[in-house]
Motif scaffolding. Structure first.
Motif, short mmCIF file in Angstrom:
data_model
loop_
_atom_site.label_atom_id
_atom_site.label_comp_id
_atom_site.label_asym_id
_atom_site.label_seq_id
_atom_site.Cartn_x
_atom_site.Cartn_y
_atom_site.Cartn_z
N GLY A 147 0.68 30.45 -5.23
CA GLY A 147 1.80 31.57 -4.57
C GLY A 147 2.04 30.98 -3.27
N ARG A 148 1.38 30.64 -2.04
CA ARG A 148 1.17 30.15 -0.63
C ARG A 148 2.07 28.72 -0.98
NH1 ARG A 148 -4.47 31.57 0.65
NH2 ARG A 148 -4.93 29.34 -0.64
N TRP A 149 2.27 27.56 -2.08
CA TRP A 149 2.83 26.51 -1.92
C TRP A 149 4.13 27.11 -2.99
CZ3 TRP A 149 2.97 21.64 -0.52
CH2 TRP A 149 2.14 20.91 -0.02
N LEU A 150 4.05 27.78 -3.91
CA LEU A 150 5.36 27.83 -3.90
C LEU A 150 6.61 28.48 -3.40
CD1 LEU A 150 4.51 29.55 -7.79
CD2 LEU A 150 5.52 27.51 -7.84
N TYR A 151 6.19 29.42 -2.46
CA TYR A 151 7.35 30.20 -1.30
C TYR A 151 7.39 29.08 -0.21
CZ TYR A 151 8.48 33.57 2.52
OH TYR A 151 8.84 34.15 3.65
N ALA A 152 6.79 28.00 -0.47
CA ALA A 152 6.83 27.42 0.46
C ALA A 152 7.87 26.10 0.14
CB ALA A 152 5.08 26.20 1.34
N LEU A 153 7.64 26.08 -0.80
CA LEU A 153 8.49 24.71 -1.89
C LEU A 153 9.92 25.92 -1.89
CD1 LEU A 153 6.41 23.25 -4.18
CD2 LEU A 153 7.10 22.03 -2.26
N LEU A 154 10.64 26.80 -2.57
CA LEU A 154 11.52 27.36 -2.29
C LEU A 154 11.95 27.45 -0.99
CD1 LEU A 154 10.71 30.32 -4.63
CD2 LEU A 154 11.78 28.70 -4.70
N ALA A 155 10.86 27.48 0.36
CA ALA A 155 11.77 27.62 1.67
C ALA A 155 12.07 26.37 1.89
CB ALA A 155 10.21 27.88 2.31
N CYS A 156 11.48 24.86 1.21
CA CYS A 156 11.97 23.84 1.74
C CYS A 156 13.58 23.42 0.87
CB CYS A 156 11.20 22.85 1.13
SG CYS A 156 9.36 22.82 2.38
N LEU A 157 14.35 24.46 -0.69
CA LEU A 157 14.57 24.32 -1.25
C LEU A 157 16.56 23.92 -0.49
CD1 LEU A 157 14.53 25.22 -4.84
CD2 LEU A 157 14.33 23.48 -4.16
#
Length: 263
Positions: A195-205
């Motif tokens: 969950g933490r990584w999915l949130y971070a990657l979405l924030a970087c898109l």
């Protein structure tokens, strides 16, 4: 070509009659523009009016399968649907995170990584899964309590999406790692590390989304809705995390057909 057909199909580039040399031979390469256009006319006139494709019927006997995917997300379990106010607040918070990341990206890129942080290459799928999720989650090893508290072993528990790490990832790497984790999530359970990584990657898109990123986040939202429905213990914290990802995909990235309807 018959005169009647010529009327139905007017010439795109009409060619006036021109005087050609008596020795004009349409079988040899043209020497002038007039000879070239005349040769095109002759070849067009020789084309058959109807062409039949030769199809091997044996190739059509094989059983054909059509995959149809669900276009919308499964609705949230009764009593767990997020309110519209909650979704709007999450979108506002997420937008602030993205703005901060963009503003301070250069600063975090300049920060030195710890000696134990070794970021995999973009194409190293297995390396990124282990890097983000840790050996325990990736290998599905039950966590064992360690009486000797000697610090966190990030190789086992996975590296968190620190700003100093995600700021070094270009869009191609962000998209690739997102694809790796969504692929893993397609067959595995949802975990806090994921969950933490999915949130971070979405924030970087970056917006507007590339076609492959657009497809990936829609796939992610649908998978979250599937896991949410199958959540047996109705863990409120986990359902909230799944609601959050669906909310961001649908309402921040404008995939409104996937959005949860408020209760």
């Amino acid at each position: 070509m018959e005169p009647g057909l010529e009327e139905l199909m007017p010439r795109l580039l009409p060619v006036d009659d021109c005087d050609l040399a008596e020795d004009f031979d349409p079988t040899v390469p043209p020497r002038t523009p007039q000879e070239y256009l005349k040769r095109v006319q002759i070849e067009a006139a020789r084309c058959p009016d109807v062409v039949v494709a030769q199809i091997d019927p044996r190739k059509l006997r094989k059983k054909q399968t059509v995959n149809v995917s669900i276009s919308r997300c499964h609705p949230a379990p009764e009593g767990y649907a997020p309110t519209l106010k909650w979704q709007q607040q999450q979108v506002a918070n997420f937008s602030a995170v993205r703005q901060s990341l963009t503003k301070h990206r250069n600063h975090w890129q300049s920060q030195h990584l710890d000696s134990n942080v070794s970021m995999p290459k973009s194409e190293d799928e297995e390396g990124w899964k282990k890097f983000c999720l840790g050996e325990r989650v990736y290998s599905e090893i039950d966590a064992v309590s360690d009486n000797e508290n000697v610090g966190v072993d990030y190789i086992k528990v996975g590296f968190p999406p620190l700003l100093s790490i995600v700021s070094r990832m270009n869009q191609a790497t962000v998209t690739s790692v997102l694809e790796y984790l969504i692929s893993w999530f397609g067959e595995k359970k949802f975990t806090p590390e994921l969950g933490r990584w999915l949130y971070a990657l979405l924030a970087c898109l970056e917006k507007p989304l590339l076609p492959e990123a657009h497809s990936l986040i829609r796939q992610l939202a649908r998978r979250c809705s599937e896991v949410r429905v199958l959540e047996e213990n109705k863990n409120e914290e986990q359902i909230s995390a799944l609601n959050l990802i669906i909310c961001l995909v649908s309402r921040y990235f404008d995939q409104r057909d996937l959005a949860d309807e408020p209760p």
